[in-house]
Design a protein around this motif. Structure first.
Motif, PDB file in Angstrom:
ATOM      1  N   ARG A 169     -26.729  -1.641  14.931  1.00 40.92           N
ATOM      2  CA  ARG A 169     -25.467  -0.895  15.038  1.00 40.92           C
ATOM      3  C   ARG A 169     -24.599  -1.123  13.807  1.00 40.92           C
ATOM      4  N   PRO A 170     -24.769  -0.353  12.747  1.00 40.71           N
ATOM      5  CA  PRO A 170     -23.825  -0.408  11.623  1.00 40.71           C
ATOM      6  C   PRO A 170     -22.577   0.417  11.937  1.00 40.71           C
ATOM      7  N   ARG A 171     -21.461  -0.008  11.392  1.00 43.61           N
ATOM      8  CA  ARG A 171     -20.214   0.745  11.586  1.00 43.61           C
ATOM      9  C   ARG A 171     -19.283   0.510  10.399  1.00 43.61           C
ATOM     10  N   GLY A 172     -18.372   1.428  10.210  1.00 43.21           N
ATOM     11  CA  GLY A 172     -17.398   1.324   9.138  1.00 43.21           C
ATOM     12  C   GLY A 172     -16.075   1.930   9.551  1.00 43.21           C
ATOM     13  N   ARG A 173     -15.009   1.479   8.905  1.00 46.11           N
ATOM     14  CA  ARG A 173     -13.665   1.973   9.225  1.00 46.11           C
ATOM     15  C   ARG A 173     -12.787   1.913   7.979  1.00 46.11           C
ATOM     16  N   VAL A 174     -11.968   2.931   7.786  1.00 47.28           N
ATOM     17  CA  VAL A 174     -10.955   2.930   6.734  1.00 47.28           C
ATOM     18  C   VAL A 174      -9.616   3.238   7.385  1.00 47.28           C
ATOM     19  N   ALA A 175      -8.553   2.568   6.918  1.00 50.47           N
ATOM     20  CA  ALA A 175      -7.221   2.782   7.469  1.00 50.47           C
ATOM     21  C   ALA A 175      -6.198   2.753   6.337  1.00 50.47           C
ATOM     22  N   ARG A 176      -5.246   3.664   6.407  1.00 50.42           N
ATOM     23  CA  ARG A 176      -4.184   3.753   5.414  1.00 50.42           C
ATOM     24  C   ARG A 176      -2.851   3.874   6.133  1.00 50.42           C
ATOM     25  N   ALA A 177      -1.900   2.990   5.812  1.00 51.34           N
ATOM     26  CA  ALA A 177      -0.568   3.024   6.417  1.00 51.34           C
ATOM     27  C   ALA A 177       0.484   3.109   5.322  1.00 51.34           C
ATOM     28  N   ARG A 178       1.451   3.998   5.505  1.00 53.57           N
ATOM     29  CA  ARG A 178       2.544   4.180   4.554  1.00 53.57           C
ATOM     30  C   ARG A 178       3.866   4.243   5.319  1.00 53.57           C
ATOM     31  N   TYR A 179       4.921   3.640   4.732  1.00 53.32           N
ATOM     32  CA  TYR A 179       6.244   3.587   5.352  1.00 53.32           C
ATOM     33  C   TYR A 179       7.255   4.275   4.441  1.00 53.32           C
ATOM     34  N   SER A 180       8.213   4.977   5.031  1.00 50.27           N
ATOM     35  CA  SER A 180       9.130   5.796   4.232  1.00 50.27           C
ATOM     36  C   SER A 180      10.357   5.021   3.759  1.00 50.27           C
ATOM     37  N   LEU A 181      10.808   4.013   4.521  1.00 46.89           N
ATOM     38  CA  LEU A 181      12.030   3.301   4.171  1.00 46.89           C
ATOM     39  C   LEU A 181      11.758   2.301   3.053  1.00 46.89           C
ATOM     40  N   ASP A 182      12.633   2.275   2.044  1.00 43.52           N
ATOM     41  CA  ASP A 182      12.417   1.401   0.885  1.00 43.52           C
ATOM     42  C   ASP A 182      12.257  -0.054   1.286  1.00 43.52           C
ATOM     43  N   THR A 183      13.038  -0.512   2.282  1.00 47.77           N
ATOM     44  CA  THR A 183      12.993  -1.928   2.654  1.00 47.77           C
ATOM     45  C   THR A 183      11.747  -2.297   3.441  1.00 47.77           C
ATOM     46  N   ARG A 185       8.607  -0.634   2.652  1.00 50.49           N
ATOM     47  CA  ARG A 185       7.438  -0.084   1.958  1.00 50.49           C
ATOM     48  C   ARG A 185       6.493  -1.173   1.457  1.00 50.49           C
ATOM     49  N   ASN A 186       6.944  -2.438   1.450  1.00 50.46           N
ATOM     50  CA  ASN A 186       6.031  -3.520   1.090  1.00 50.46           C
ATOM     51  C   ASN A 186       4.944  -3.727   2.136  1.00 50.46           C
ATOM     52  N   GLN A 187       5.069  -3.066   3.284  1.00 53.16           N
ATOM     53  CA  GLN A 187       4.031  -3.140   4.301  1.00 53.16           C
ATOM     54  C   GLN A 187       2.942  -2.087   4.110  1.00 53.16           C
ATOM     55  N   ASP A 188       3.082  -1.187   3.131  1.00 49.82           N
ATOM     56  CA  ASP A 188       2.045  -0.183   2.865  1.00 49.82           C
ATOM     57  C   ASP A 188       0.697  -0.881   2.683  1.00 49.82           C
ATOM     58  N   LEU A 189      -0.295  -0.446   3.433  1.00 49.71           N
ATOM     59  CA  LEU A 189      -1.548  -1.195   3.502  1.00 49.71           C
ATOM     60  C   LEU A 189      -2.757  -0.275   3.470  1.00 49.71           C
ATOM     61  N   THR A 215     -13.905  -7.404   6.055  1.00 46.85           N
ATOM     62  CA  THR A 215     -12.692  -6.597   5.972  1.00 46.85           C
ATOM     63  C   THR A 215     -11.985  -6.890   4.658  1.00 46.85           C
ATOM     64  N   GLN A 216     -11.560  -5.839   3.966  1.00 47.10           N
ATOM     65  CA  GLN A 216     -10.806  -5.981   2.729  1.00 47.10           C
ATOM     66  C   GLN A 216      -9.509  -5.194   2.855  1.00 47.10           C
ATOM     67  N   GLY A 217      -8.402  -5.822   2.437  1.00 46.87           N
ATOM     68  CA  GLY A 217      -7.109  -5.161   2.539  1.00 46.87           C
ATOM     69  C   GLY A 217      -6.262  -5.377   1.307  1.00 46.87           C
ATOM     70  N   GLU A 218      -5.382  -4.422   1.044  1.00 39.70           N
ATOM     71  CA  GLU A 218      -4.464  -4.515  -0.092  1.00 39.70           C
ATOM     72  C   GLU A 218      -3.114  -3.941   0.317  1.00 39.70           C
ATOM     73  N   PHE A 219      -2.061  -4.746   0.152  1.00 41.08           N
ATOM     74  CA  PHE A 219      -0.699  -4.269   0.360  1.00 41.08           C
ATOM     75  C   PHE A 219      -0.253  -3.580  -0.928  1.00 41.08           C
ATOM     76  N   ILE A 220      -0.043  -2.275  -0.850  1.00 38.57           N
ATOM     77  CA  ILE A 220       0.076  -1.443  -2.046  1.00 38.57           C
ATOM     78  C   ILE A 220       1.316  -1.746  -2.860  1.00 38.57           C
ATOM     79  N   ILE A 228       3.759 -14.608  -0.587  1.00 36.38           N
ATOM     80  CA  ILE A 228       3.499 -13.191  -0.323  1.00 36.38           C
ATOM     81  C   ILE A 228       2.012 -12.896  -0.501  1.00 36.38           C
ATOM     82  N   ILE A 229       1.391 -12.361   0.539  1.00 33.35           N
ATOM     83  CA  ILE A 229      -0.013 -11.950   0.447  1.00 33.35           C
ATOM     84  C   ILE A 229      -0.083 -10.576  -0.213  1.00 33.35           C
TER      85      ILE A 229
END
Length: 411
Positions: A169-183, A185-189, A215-220, A228-229
């Motif tokens: 059972r191979p599987r894959g997932r991609v997720a993109r999150a964006r926030y509009s408020l300037d304070t 936006r550091n959570q964009d992932l 799993t690989q992630g980057e806070f944009i 800070i990660i």
């Protein structure tokens, strides 16, 4: 028209085009459009600790408000042989009585394809795009502006039977999150995940196997800073399985270890025991109980925080009192241990305890109408005093549905 709006309308048009698809033998199309209106009272909209915090943040001690939500959407399923295509879409408009600066629009589009080739190969392809108001329980600075969260997810699961009793059972997932408020936006992932499992598909509906997940992630929008990660790599190795002893009972479980390498200045790595247990049991024709426990390492959804080790317990029940009346209830408790807390706490550690409960009564006097009153309560205690809050909500929804299709056709 924005690209996002175009994508939303395009998805809706695609669903409507299902009506024009050719109907092979035994094909079934189910299509249910609906509209709804809900009024809801919330006694702590911004999730303030008390009136003093509300006044300090906004110059107004009022914390409660009433809002209206107007929604239109549809649910659709197209089944042709072994293939099943689902597409659900909705658009919502929210209007607040007092805090009208929070008025906004949301949408949610979800599509999935359950596919199968022969008896040995099958899988699920799924995609989702949604826009919603970011919960104020995740925002450190409770100013009176709103932050919209745009989330796009895609996943693919493939199941291949080998040697009769084994499944790869191979599987894959991609997720993109964006926030509009300037304070916030550091959570964009951006987060990408890949996994492969090998399971023994035993008799009596029992399966047991092993799975490796990366799993690989980057806070944009995060600038380098102490504690800070910025990026992370996470490896998980676990035992996985499921058991369905009867048509009315099921169990899914996992148990393993997760190692997360956090990249940033003066940021520790995480190594934790992780796992989950999900149970569902029908105790009568009218009553179903479900519950579970879980523990894992996650990217904190709260502004200014890094990763969090969350241990949670949940319980729920459905009771069909009559053919027209259903009661549902749910309770959730979580212990959240933040790693390298940026906000504060003892020795730069932060621990939250979160409790939430909700109950809803669904009355369907006719197939085309649902009337649903609901109550909800949430409480959070924390090592960081100004992150504590409690909130109560009460709502009433009226929903009209137009079920169509559902009959098989042939040629």
């Amino acid at each position: 028209m924005t690209k996002r709006s175009a994508a939303t309308y395009g998805s809706a048009g695609f669903a409507l085009s299902l009506l024009a698809l050719p109907m092979p033998s035994q094909a079934i199309l189910e299509f249910t459009p609906y509209v709804s209106a809900q009024g809801e009272y919330d006694d702590n909209v911004f999730r303030d600790r008390d009136g003093d915090e509300a006044e300090a943040e906004r110059g107004d001690r009022q914390r409660d408000d009433t809002r209206m939500r107007y929604q239109a959407g549809f649910k659709s399923t197209y089944t042709a042989g072994l293939q099943k295509l689902k597409l659900d879409a909705s658009g919502s408009k929210f209007e607040y009585d007092h805090f009208n600066q929070l008025d906004h629009k949301e949408h949610d589009v979800l599509g999935s394809l359950d596919w199968q080739i022969g008896s040995l190969l099958k899988g699920t392809l799924e995609g989702r795009d949604r826009r919603e108001l970011q919960g104020f329980e995740t925002i450190t600075q409770n100013d009176d502006d709103r932050s919209m969260r745009d989330q796009t997810d895609g996943s693919l699961v493939v199941k291949l039977r080998v040697f009769n009793d084994w499944e790869i059972r191979p599987r894959g997932r991609v997720a993109r999150a964006r926030y509009s408020l300037d304070t916030t936006r550091n959570q964009d992932l951006d987060e990408d995940e890949g996994a492969i499992a090998l399971s023994y598909m035993g008799r009596s509906s029992l399966s047991v196997g092993v799975e490796a997940v990366t799993t690989q992630g980057e806070f944009i929008r995060r600038d380098p800073g102490d504690g800070i990660i910025e990026e992370y790599d996470q490896q998980t190795y676990q035992l996985v399985g499921s058991w369905t002893p009867s048509p009315v009972a099921s169990m899914d479980f996992s148990l393993g270890a997760s190692d997360r390498n956090n990249k940033g200045q003066n940021v520790d790595d995480d190594e934790e025991l992780v796992g989950s247990l999900l149970l569902k049991r029908g105790i009568s024709e009218k009553t179903t109980l479900y519950g579970g426990v879980s523990r894992g390492i996650y990217s904190a959804q709260k502004e200014g925080e890094s990763s969090v080790v969350a241990t949670s317990v949940n319980l729920g029940a459905y009771w069909a009192a009559t053919p027209y009346l259903t009661l549902s209830s749910y309770a959730y408790y979580a212990l959240e241990d933040f790693q390298d807390s940026v906000i504060g706490g003892d020795d730069d550690n932060r621990e939250d305890k979160v409790l939430s409960m909700q109950v809803a009564l669904i009355w369907a006097p006719r197939p085309w109408i649902n009337i649903t009153p609901n109550l909800a309560f949430a409480d959070r205690t924390s090592d960081v005093d100004d992150q504590e809050y409690d909130a109560f909500q009460a709502g009433l929804e009226f929903k009209l549905l137009w079920p169509m299709g559902g009959a098989g056709t042939g040629r």
